[in-house]
Design an enzyme around this catalytic site. Structure first.
Site, PDB file in Angstrom:
ATOM      1  CE  LYS A 155      -5.256  -5.424  -1.862  1.00 26.65           C
ATOM      2  NZ  LYS A 155      -5.479  -5.082  -0.451  1.00 26.65           N
ATOM      3  CB  SER A 187      -6.484  -1.042  -1.298  1.00 26.00           C
ATOM      4  OG  SER A 187      -7.117  -2.082  -0.602  1.00 26.00           O
TER       5      SER A 187
END
Lengths: 143, 424
Positions: free
Chosen positions: A101, A64
């Site tokens: 993230k 991701s």
């Protein structure tokens, strides 16, 4: 009668002689012009770790964050002494799981942004339990 | 001014650093070999799990109450302990690590109106943010009082926020009256009983003049020192943390009871090798070696003694695994009895001197090759992180096998075991 003490010898301490820099094999004559430039060798530790007391390593598991250069299996250097802020990449603990993230702060909420179009941003609301565990400062990868 | 910094439920807190899901959950940590409970989270304490309980006795209870169990992970605890101590050094250069999870700090040279409470809160916050370890901090004029202050900080987290400063006479007396005599630094079970029969129930009672003679009689100068400390007159200073240990001991229960000489020899040789390694690590040598052997008290129990030990002094001080192991085995031969069953053995090395003060002996001297060999072995072990090179009388299969059924990864000391973080 007093018994005469046995002779005792002391072993010289050859272990703790200070290490002197060694300037090549030149014994006489013109000194090495490089001698003036001898110094420390390069230490990746010094470059990658600013605060070793607060630094931990983690391995990335998944894709991701490939847009940010974090590929599956890369090793991340995490400095926990840094303050989280907008646009920093962080190891976060959210709803029972660690994840990496990019932090995006909006007016009244925070987003955890992936860097891969296949993944959805995570909107952090009051219902989520979020811990910003540490800030990712470097990524080490094999090529 | 002194401070005592104590990590709350240290081992349990360490397990939570990389597993925040354990926050708020009851967890316990077991000793080596998964024997007894040696650390409990506050939640496990609240559920009534006793400290020191053997695991098999509380196994059912732990399960029923959904308490999570961990084997002790000393590489992780050791690393985090070091980090705590080093972070504290950022606040004062005078740090004395007192145990794996406690340190005394000294603040000589700080101004008298310095805000120690605020400084303590800063320490606590930094340790929490950097490594997620919760601590309690007590400040006072003496070490013994800083222990008392620490207990108050730990006991009343809501009021104190984990930091308490005893800086007035009023606070000191209130704190001493609150402190039970058995909670005073250095008062163990035996002394507690003696104190109580005399009517000394609190730390405050201990400082009353009418008991001075009694304390002197049963505790000697140590007792009087403690009295001064509690009165706010500092007599104990920081120990030099660089001072080396005066003796090193490795003692272990056997996994199963042993009677075979070769099997016991293997264990004793391994313990001796570890002692030697520790000596080399602190750059010292030992003169004397003690081997102890403990019989299984349930076997052929006729009330005779079960503890056997003997000491031998080397002709020269040594830190060679070979020399120390050989000496240990020769002592073992003297204390071992055929046909007996043993439950525990130990090797203790004493008469420790610095490596560089080693005396030369005219006729007997260690083979100089040992030194080089040991260096190579230590280097190799430091690199691999495991004791891969062993002596011939150590068993290659029989590793330092501990029962560790609930072990968490070595997150901070082994690259292969660092935490995996999802990128999903």
């Amino acid at each position: 009668m007093q018994v005469k003490k046995k002779l005792s010898f002391f072993v010289p301490d050859s272990e703790n002689t200070p290490e002197l820099p060694f300037f090549g094999g030149i014994k006489a004559g013109f000194p090495s012009p490089a001698a003036d430039f001898e110094g420390d060798t390069i230490s990746l530790d010094k470059v990658l770790v600013k605060n070793h007391l607060a630094t931990f390593y983690a391995k990335a598991d998944g894709t991701s964050m490939i847009g940010a250069g974090i590929d599956d299996g890369d090793i991340m250097v995490i400095d926990r002494s840094l303050e989280p802020s907008d646009n920093k990449i962080a190891v976060c603990y959210i709803d029972g799981e660690f994840t990496v993230k990019r932090i995006k702060t909006e007016k009244d909420c925070i987003y955890l942004m992936p860097e891969n179009a296949d993944f959805q941003p995570i909107k952090v609301t009051e219902d989520n339990e979020l811990i910003v565990w540490g800030i990712v400062t470097y990524v080490i990868k094999s090529v | 001014m002194y401070a005592l910094v104590d990590c709350n439920n240290f081992y349990a807190s360490c397990e939570r650093v990389f597993q925040p899901q354990l926050n708020g959950k009851p967890i316990v940590i077991l000793s080596n070999n998964d024997g007894c409970i040696i650390s409990r989270s506050d939640e496990a304490k609240a559920l009534g799990i006793p400290m020191g309980a053997p695991e098999f006795q509380v196994r059912q209870e732990l399960k029923e109450k959904n308490i999570l169990v961990f084997s002790s992970n000393y590489p992780l605890y050791g690393d985090l302990s070091n980090r705590v101590m080093k972070i504290l050094e950022g606040f004062t250069p005078h740090v004395e690590p007192y145990s794996i999870d406690e340190a005394f700090l000294n603040f000589d040279g700080f101004k008298s109106d310095f805000d120690f409470n605020d400084y303590g809160l800063q320490m606590k916050r930094r340790i929490m943010k950097w490594i997620s370890i919760p601590v309690s901090i007590g400040f006072a004029e003496t070490k013994a009082l800083s222990k008392v202050a620490n207990k108050i900080a730990r006991k009343f987290p809501n009021q104190t926020k984990g930091v308490y400063v005893i800086d007035t006479e009023e606070k000191r007396i209130k704190a001493l009256k609150w402190t039970k005599i058995e909670d005073v630094w250095g008062i163990g079970f035996r002394l507690k009983k003696k104190m109580k029969t005399k009517g000394i129930n609190t730390a405050y009672d201990f400082t009353l003049p009418q008991y001075e003679n009694f304390i002197k009689t049963i505790m000697g100068v140590t007792g009087l020192r403690l009295k001064s400390e509690l009165e706010g007159k500092s007599v104990l200073t920081l120990d030099d943390p660089t001072e080396d240990k005066k003796s090193i001991a490795i003692t272990r229960m056997f996994k199963t009871k042993l009677s075979n000489f070769d099997e016991i020899k293997e264990r004793v040789s391994t313990f001796a090798a570890v002692c030697a390694e520790k000596l080399r690590k602190q750059h010292s040598c030992c003169h004397s070696i003690i081997v102890m052997l403990i019989k299984d008290k349930h076997h052929k129990n006729d009330g005779s003694r079960i503890y056997f030990s003997q000491m031998e002094t080397l002709p020269f001080a040594s830190n060679s695994s070979l020399t120390i192991s050989n000496a240990a085995i020769s002592i073992l031969k003297k204390v071992y009895q055929e046909g007996e069953r043993y439950s525990k053995a130990g090797v203790i090395v004493t008469g420790i001197i610095p490596e560089n003060q080693k005396q030369f002996h005219l006729f007997e001297e260690e083979n100089p090759k040992h030194l080089k060999l040991m260096k190579v072995i230590d280097k190799f072990h430091a690199k691999t992180g495991e004791r891969k090179i062993r002596l011939g009388n150590q068993d290659l299969q029989h590793t330092w096998k501990m029962k560790q059924e609930h072990l968490s990864p070595k997150y901070t000391t082994d690259f292969k075991e660092i935490i995996k973080v999802k990128c999903r």
